[in-house]
Design a protein around this motif. Structure first.
Motif, mmCIF file in Angstrom:
data_model
loop_
_atom_site.group_PDB
_atom_site.id
_atom_site.type_symbol
_atom_site.label_atom_id
_atom_site.label_comp_id
_atom_site.label_asym_id
_atom_site.label_seq_id
_atom_site.Cartn_x
_atom_site.Cartn_y
_atom_site.Cartn_z
ATOM 1 N N THR A 110 18.024 2.133 -16.332
ATOM 2 C CA THR A 110 18.462 1.195 -17.410
ATOM 3 C C THR A 110 16.869 0.438 -17.774
ATOM 4 O O THR A 110 17.662 -0.398 -18.598
ATOM 5 N N GLY A 111 16.709 -0.044 -16.865
ATOM 6 C CA GLY A 111 15.548 -1.167 -17.630
ATOM 7 C C GLY A 111 14.314 -0.419 -18.447
ATOM 8 O O GLY A 111 13.877 -0.401 -19.274
ATOM 9 N N LYS A 127 14.318 0.972 -25.266
ATOM 10 C CA LYS A 127 14.712 1.997 -26.056
ATOM 11 C C LYS A 127 16.246 1.355 -27.100
ATOM 12 O O LYS A 127 16.048 2.081 -27.629
ATOM 13 N N GLN A 128 17.119 0.482 -26.191
ATOM 14 C CA GLN A 128 17.792 0.141 -26.900
ATOM 15 C C GLN A 128 17.846 -1.190 -26.671
ATOM 16 O O GLN A 128 18.757 -2.469 -26.997
ATOM 17 N N LYS A 159 18.749 -2.916 -29.812
ATOM 18 C CA LYS A 159 20.203 -3.497 -30.387
ATOM 19 C C LYS A 159 21.724 -2.843 -30.108
ATOM 20 O O LYS A 159 22.445 -3.207 -29.772
ATOM 21 N N GLY A 160 21.306 -2.369 -28.395
ATOM 22 C CA GLY A 160 22.568 -2.568 -27.764
ATOM 23 C C GLY A 160 22.622 -0.826 -27.131
ATOM 24 O O GLY A 160 24.252 -0.991 -27.702
ATOM 25 N N GLN A 161 22.457 -0.294 -28.497
ATOM 26 C CA GLN A 161 22.849 1.203 -28.990
ATOM 27 C C GLN A 161 23.008 2.097 -27.478
ATOM 28 O O GLN A 161 21.899 1.290 -26.754
ATOM 29 N N ALA A 162 23.821 3.049 -27.176
ATOM 30 C CA ALA A 162 23.894 3.433 -25.770
ATOM 31 C C ALA A 162 24.120 5.358 -26.099
ATOM 32 O O ALA A 162 25.295 5.807 -26.701
ATOM 33 N N HIS A 219 14.935 -5.482 -19.119
ATOM 34 C CA HIS A 219 13.789 -4.484 -18.846
ATOM 35 C C HIS A 219 13.499 -4.646 -17.456
ATOM 36 O O HIS A 219 13.069 -4.183 -16.598
ATOM 37 N N PHE A 220 12.393 -5.882 -17.560
ATOM 38 C CA PHE A 220 11.780 -6.253 -15.699
ATOM 39 C C PHE A 220 12.376 -6.968 -15.497
ATOM 40 O O PHE A 220 11.748 -7.010 -14.055
#
Length: 233
Positions: A83-84, A89-90, A92-95, A164-165
């Motif tokens: 998920t990090g 890659k997301q 804008k929050g798209q999944a 991410h981090f």
């Protein structure tokens, strides 16, 4: 079967060790650089392999409590790592469907760890293993539940950066802890006090959590200063 188990174990150890070594590179290299991105991708692939081999080793070998628990930690570490990585890659929050499926699957695993920890607590009373099973089950479920809820809410600016981090760092801490509790007790003398074993469990989380918290504060201040400068100009 013995050959298969040996191959899985070698692969599990080799990729876990590689993850611990390679995982240091993104921490100290320039963020967004080719070195950072490529080393991070190697770490992700290693953690995928560690999780898969852990699940196979757990399912193909006779039941052991510690093996089951470390498999749960491997899944937890993989989820944080994946998920990090996917956060980049997301933005804008798209999944994608895979992200959603992993979230649901991890929620189930977290709930199963909590239930099993509760069962051990009822069966054996208050002891170390029921506590850690329940604790890491709650932690695993909490991260997955947060992802589930986040998909129903608007994404905050730069939220992906912190996710991410924070998650990659949390994944590294969990992986380091699993390696430490597996190997450090073998290096301690037989008469080592009990607190030394407990320290192996909690020290990585304390130190790592402090470093991640410090990094969060640093970048929040940095982004706030940048936003204030742009507003003035």
């Amino acid at each position: 079967m013995k050959t298969l188990l040996t191959l899985l174990l070698i692969t599990h150890i080799a990729t876990g060790f590689t993850a611990l070594m390679v995982g240091l590179i993104p921490m100290f290299s320039q963020k967004g650089s080719r070195l950072h991105n490529r080393a991070g991708l190697v770490y992700v692939y290693c953690m995928i392999t560690v999780a898969i081999t852990a699940l196979l080793l757990c399912g193909l070998q006779p039941f052991k409590m510690m093996r089951l628990f470390l498999t749960g930690i491997a899944v937890f570490s993989f989820y944080l790592c994946f998920t990090g990585w996917r956060a980049t890659k997301q933005k804008k929050g798209q999944a994608a469907p895979l992200d959603i499926a992993l979230t649901y699957g991890t929620l189930v695993i977290g709930a199963a760890m909590v239930l099993f920890g509760t069962y051990l607590l009822v069966l054996n009373g208050l002891s170390f293993m029921p506590i850690v099973f329940t604790f890491f089950g709650v932690l695993t479920g909490q991260f997955a539940w947060k992802d589930y809820q986040k998909r129903k809410q608007p994404t905050l600016k730069m939220d992906w950066y912190f996710q991410h981090f924070i998650r990659m760092g949390g994944s590294y801490i969990a992986t380091f802890t699993a390696a430490a509790v597996t190997n450090v007790p073998r290096l301690l003398p037989a008469n080592a006090p009990e607190w030394t074993h407990t320290l192996v469990w909690i020290a990585p989380s304390i130190v790592g959590g402090m470093l991640i918290g410090r990094t969060v504060r640093y970048y929040k201040q940095k982004f706030a200063s940048k936003s204030a400068g742009m507003a003035v100009s």
